[in-house]
Scaffold this motif. Sequence first.
Motif, PDB file in Angstrom:
ATOM      1  N   UNK A 162       0.683  -1.031   0.198  1.00  0.00           N
ATOM      2  CA  UNK A 162       0.122  -0.294  -0.052  1.00  0.00           C
ATOM      3  C   UNK A 162       1.373   1.164   0.153  1.00  0.00           C
ATOM      4  N   UNK A 163       0.478   2.087  -0.865  1.00  0.00           N
ATOM      5  CA  UNK A 163       1.346   3.581  -0.394  1.00  0.00           C
ATOM      6  C   UNK A 163       0.455   4.616  -0.886  1.00  0.00           C
ATOM      7  N   UNK A 164       0.360   5.538  -0.230  1.00  0.00           N
ATOM      8  CA  UNK A 164      -0.190   6.989  -1.154  1.00  0.00           C
ATOM      9  C   UNK A 164       0.049   7.391  -2.393  1.00  0.00           C
ATOM     10  N   UNK A 165      -1.079   7.439  -2.798  1.00  0.00           N
ATOM     11  CA  UNK A 165      -1.644   8.461  -4.606  1.00  0.00           C
ATOM     12  C   UNK A 165      -1.310   9.739  -4.553  1.00  0.00           C
ATOM     13  N   UNK A 166       0.086   9.204  -5.858  1.00  0.00           N
ATOM     14  CA  UNK A 166       0.611  10.400  -6.234  1.00  0.00           C
ATOM     15  C   UNK A 166       0.389  10.689  -7.207  1.00  0.00           C
ATOM     16  N   UNK A 167      -0.010   9.672  -9.188  1.00  0.00           N
ATOM     17  CA  UNK A 167      -0.047  10.363  -9.586  1.00  0.00           C
ATOM     18  C   UNK A 167      -1.011   9.673 -10.479  1.00  0.00           C
ATOM     19  N   UNK A 168      -2.089   9.851 -11.943  1.00  0.00           N
ATOM     20  CA  UNK A 168      -2.796   9.114 -12.011  1.00  0.00           C
ATOM     21  C   UNK A 168      -2.412   8.470 -13.903  1.00  0.00           C
ATOM     22  N   UNK A 169      -2.029   8.140 -14.420  1.00  0.00           N
ATOM     23  CA  UNK A 169      -2.124   8.016 -15.534  1.00  0.00           C
ATOM     24  C   UNK A 169      -3.066   7.590 -16.548  1.00  0.00           C
ATOM     25  N   UNK A 170      -3.567   7.647 -17.234  1.00  0.00           N
ATOM     26  CA  UNK A 170      -4.429   7.627 -17.599  1.00  0.00           C
ATOM     27  C   UNK A 170      -4.315   7.176 -19.053  1.00  0.00           C
ATOM     28  N   UNK A 171      -4.075   6.099 -19.559  1.00  0.00           N
ATOM     29  CA  UNK A 171      -3.896   5.635 -21.182  1.00  0.00           C
ATOM     30  C   UNK A 171      -4.233   5.683 -22.037  1.00  0.00           C
ATOM     31  N   UNK A 172      -4.481   6.300 -23.240  1.00  0.00           N
ATOM     32  CA  UNK A 172      -4.829   6.895 -23.887  1.00  0.00           C
ATOM     33  C   UNK A 172      -4.154   7.403 -25.628  1.00  0.00           C
ATOM     34  N   UNK A 173      -4.693   6.928 -26.882  1.00  0.00           N
ATOM     35  CA  UNK A 173      -3.775   6.499 -27.770  1.00  0.00           C
ATOM     36  C   UNK A 173      -3.195   8.529 -28.395  1.00  0.00           C
ATOM     37  N   UNK A 174      -3.987   9.600 -27.586  1.00  0.00           N
ATOM     38  CA  UNK A 174      -4.167  10.584 -28.015  1.00  0.00           C
ATOM     39  C   UNK A 174      -3.344  11.104 -27.944  1.00  0.00           C
ATOM     40  N   UNK A 175      -3.094  11.133 -27.009  1.00  0.00           N
ATOM     41  CA  UNK A 175      -2.405  12.470 -25.530  1.00  0.00           C
ATOM     42  C   UNK A 175      -1.760  12.586 -26.028  1.00  0.00           C
ATOM     43  N   UNK A 176      -1.452  14.114 -25.841  1.00  0.00           N
ATOM     44  CA  UNK A 176      -0.849  14.711 -26.789  1.00  0.00           C
ATOM     45  C   UNK A 176       0.684  15.309 -25.832  1.00  0.00           C
ATOM     46  N   UNK A 177       1.253  15.195 -26.988  1.00  0.00           N
ATOM     47  CA  UNK A 177       2.963  15.281 -27.029  1.00  0.00           C
ATOM     48  C   UNK A 177       3.687  15.635 -25.351  1.00  0.00           C
ATOM     49  N   UNK A 178       3.070  17.427 -25.756  1.00  0.00           N
ATOM     50  CA  UNK A 178       3.828  17.844 -23.940  1.00  0.00           C
ATOM     51  C   UNK A 178       2.351  18.349 -23.735  1.00  0.00           C
TER      52      UNK A 178
END
Length: 144
Positions: A85-101
């Motif tokens: 178990x660990x504190x939540x720091x970030x959510x990565x949302x997998x999507x093929x159209x994620x912006x480059x920057x």
Amino acid sequence: MSSDTILIQASAVAIEGITVMIEGAPGSGKSSLALALIDRGADLIGDDGVQLQRAGQNIVAKPPPNIEGKLEIRNIGIVEMPAVSAPLGLILSLTPDAPRFPETLEQRAILGINIPVLAFSPGDAVQALRAEWALKMHGIQPHD
């Protein structure tokens, strides 16, 4: 489950004691990214299910009891390994159209605490390295 605990359909690992939760459509590569991060030293929290609980000013990600320590490896099967178990720091949302920057990071309120969400391209060879850098650059540190 109490009112300060929810169950999310996602995968999650702890990198240096901070949770990166990986969300996306079925077959988008959540378990594959989790496995790649575990190979680089991350610890499994949950695969295809994560229990989130508010603890002060943190959200703690925990393995759901019914699947604790289990990770699906596509075309191989279900393997067992230790879970943490660990504190939540970030959510990565997998999507093929994620912006480059990313120009701005979305924030999602979970149990009253804002968590950064980064749109994340799935499936390339350096995905685990990119996830580690995403946590360093965009994640939040747990509060004492």
